[in-house]
Design an enzyme around this catalytic site. Structure first.
Site, PDB file in Angstrom:
ATOM      1  N   ASP A  78       0.826  -1.165   0.021  1.00 34.64           N
ATOM      2  CA  ASP A  78       0.049  -0.143  -0.076  1.00 34.64           C
ATOM      3  C   ASP A  78       0.951   1.282   0.106  1.00 34.64           C
ATOM      4  O   ASP A  78       1.884   1.541   1.024  1.00 34.64           O
ATOM      5  CB  ASP A  78      -0.881  -0.021   1.344  1.00 34.64           C
ATOM      6  CG  ASP A  78      -1.834   0.992   1.229  1.00 34.64           C
ATOM      7  OD1 ASP A  78      -2.540   1.368   0.149  1.00 34.64           O
ATOM      8  OD2 ASP A  78      -2.397   1.311   2.370  1.00 34.64           O
ATOM      9  N   ASP A 118      -8.581   0.888   6.625  1.00 31.58           N
ATOM     10  CA  ASP A 118      -7.564   0.638   7.738  1.00 31.58           C
ATOM     11  C   ASP A 118      -8.094   1.193   9.092  1.00 31.58           C
ATOM     12  O   ASP A 118      -8.302   0.475   9.874  1.00 31.58           O
ATOM     13  CB  ASP A 118      -6.256   1.231   7.255  1.00 31.58           C
ATOM     14  CG  ASP A 118      -5.075   1.012   8.316  1.00 31.58           C
ATOM     15  OD1 ASP A 118      -5.550   0.263   9.159  1.00 31.58           O
ATOM     16  OD2 ASP A 118      -4.050   1.588   8.069  1.00 31.58           O
TER      17      ASP A 118
HETATM   18  P1  13P Z   1      -8.827   4.675   5.855  1.00 29.19           P
HETATM   19  O1  13P Z   1      -7.894   5.641   6.609  1.00 29.19           O
HETATM   20  O2  13P Z   1     -10.111   5.346   5.544  1.00 29.19           O
HETATM   21  O3  13P Z   1      -9.168   3.603   6.430  1.00 29.19           O
HETATM   22  O4  13P Z   1      -8.010   4.399   4.278  1.00 29.19           O
HETATM   23  C1  13P Z   1      -7.109   3.600   4.425  1.00 29.19           C
HETATM   24  C2  13P Z   1      -6.348   3.588   3.223  1.00 29.19           C
HETATM   25  O5  13P Z   1      -6.610   4.403   2.137  1.00 29.19           O
HETATM   26  C3  13P Z   1      -5.172   2.717   3.041  1.00 29.19           C
HETATM   27  O6  13P Z   1      -4.347   2.872   1.651  1.00 29.19           O
HETATM   28  O1  G3H Z   2      -2.849   4.666   3.843  1.00 34.07           O
HETATM   29  C1  G3H Z   2      -2.491   4.761   4.779  1.00 34.07           C
HETATM   30  C2  G3H Z   2      -2.803   3.531   5.719  1.00 34.07           C
HETATM   31  O2  G3H Z   2      -3.585   3.610   6.628  1.00 34.07           O
HETATM   32  C3  G3H Z   2      -1.479   2.873   6.310  1.00 34.07           C
HETATM   33  O3  G3H Z   2      -1.123   3.699   7.381  1.00 34.07           O
HETATM   34  O4  G3H Z   2       1.209   4.455   6.959  1.00 34.07           O
HETATM   35  O5  G3H Z   2       0.116   4.338   9.279  1.00 34.07           O
HETATM   36  O6  G3H Z   2       0.731   2.346   8.144  1.00 34.07           O
HETATM   37  P1  G3H Z   2       0.160   3.695   7.881  1.00 34.07           P
HETATM   38 ZN    ZN Z   3      -4.559   4.796   1.064  1.00 33.70          ZN
END
Ligand code: 13P
Ligand code: G3H
Ligand code: ZN
Length: 307
Positions: free
Chosen positions: A82, A255
């Site tokens: 991600d 997330d």
């Molecule tokens: P949220 O913060 O809305 O859960 O989004 C997660 C996300 O886009 C991870 O790439």
């Molecule tokens: O896009 C962001 C996700 O919620 C991941 O968040 O970078 O804190 O792991 P993080």
């Molecule tokens: Zn994202």
């Protein structure tokens, strides 16, 4: 079975539903995702940010996902990087066994974003890994925002068409007004569904919604009832997810909802049982709430029953 992200998302694109992409940082979240997929008969995308990889290790995240994919061989699962910020980061994830990567060069110029994405596509496709890229900025939009300001932030439809043709990217995340975290909208929730439909029409690839958490009322209450503070939080309502899927979204990143659900139960046990220190007593209820929230989401997304 561990498969390419493209395999899961091309099917969703063809059949008009979305698959949840759920972020993990540890074993418990991963177990919850698999348990939900098993009970809802849904394909899944397990995703790890660079922060998650730093925390747990790409090899560890891959190994746990592989073991669970073998325990549940009937569940199609992709392991996705991600928001990979560099080509190198995507290569490292591919080397670790990830079956899908996102190259997020949305903060670079359009040309730079295209060049990096093209490079990742060449590498990833040579080993059967799917690629996601992003166009536009993830930012909430207000009702009274100027058209020019909106155009500067959200995905540009002509650019999206050019980008997909030139890079061969498998799936695209167009910014349409969502943002990460628990505080997505200052006023009423608002997304640019028209822009989304236009991007779908000109690209005809699976589309991805980032920042898609909903902050469901019951989860917020669980968190706040234990003294947690989520004042002013606002997520993407379930009806908006349904509308977005009609408009062409096939991957829904989640997330924040899972973090809040998990932590609400940890807080609850900590508050109710001052002398408890067996970590399983905290994590079992946390996993159970995350699992049931994911199952609900799979039903909203239309991925339930797709295996
Ligand atoms: P949220 O913060 O809305 O859960 O989004 C997660 C996300 O886009 C991870 O790439
Ligand atoms: O896009 C962001 C996700 O919620 C991941 O968040 O970078 O804190 O792991 P993080
Ligand atoms: Zn994202």
């Amino acid at each position: 079975m561990l498969v390419s992200g493209a395999e899961i998302l091309n099917k969703a694109h063809k059949e008009g539903y979305a698959v949840g992409a759920f972020n993990i940082n540890n074993m418990e979240m991963l177990q919850a995702i698999f348990e939900a997929a098993n009970s809802a008969s849904s394909p899944i995308i397990v995703e790890a940010s660079e922060g998650a990889i730093k925390y747990a290790g790409a090899d560890m995240l891959y190994a746990m996902t592989k073991i669970l994919s073998e325990k549940y061989p009937h569940i199609p699962v992709a392991l996705h990087l991600d928001h990979g910020t560099t080509v190198e980061s995507c290569i490292q994830a591919i080397r670790a066994g990830f079956t899908s990567v996102m190259i997020d060069a949305s903060h670079d110029s359009f040309e730079e974003n295209m060049a990096k994405t093209k490079r990742v596509v060449e590498i990833a496709h040579s080993v059967g890994v799917g690629v996601e890229a992003e166009l536009g900025r993830l930012m909430g939009i207000e009702d009274n925002i100027e058209v020019s300001e909106r155009d500067a932030v959200l995905v540009n439809v002509d650019e999206a068409e050019k980008f997909v043709k030139a890079t061969g990217v498998d799936y695209l995340a167009p910014a349409i007004g969502t943002s990460h975290g628990a505080f997505k909208f200052k006023g009423e929730p608002k997304l640019d569904f028209q822009r989304l439909q236009d991007v779908k029409r000109v690209t005809d690839v699976p589309l991805v919604l980032h920042g898609a958490s909903s902050i469901p009322q019951n989860v917020r209450e669980e968190f706040e009832n234990t003294g947690g503070d989520l004042k002013g939080s606002k997520g993407v309502p379930f009806e908006f997810l349904t509308e977005a899927i009609k408009g062409g979204i096939n991957k829904v990143n989640t997330d924040t909802d899972l973090r809040i659900a998990f932590m609400s139960q940890v807080r609850k046990v900590a508050n109710e049982k001052q002398s408890e220190f067996d970590l399983r007593k905290f994590f079992n209820p946390a996993k159970a709430l995350v699992t049931s929230e994911i199952v609900k989401r799979m039903e909203v997304l239309g991925s339930a029953g797709k295996i």
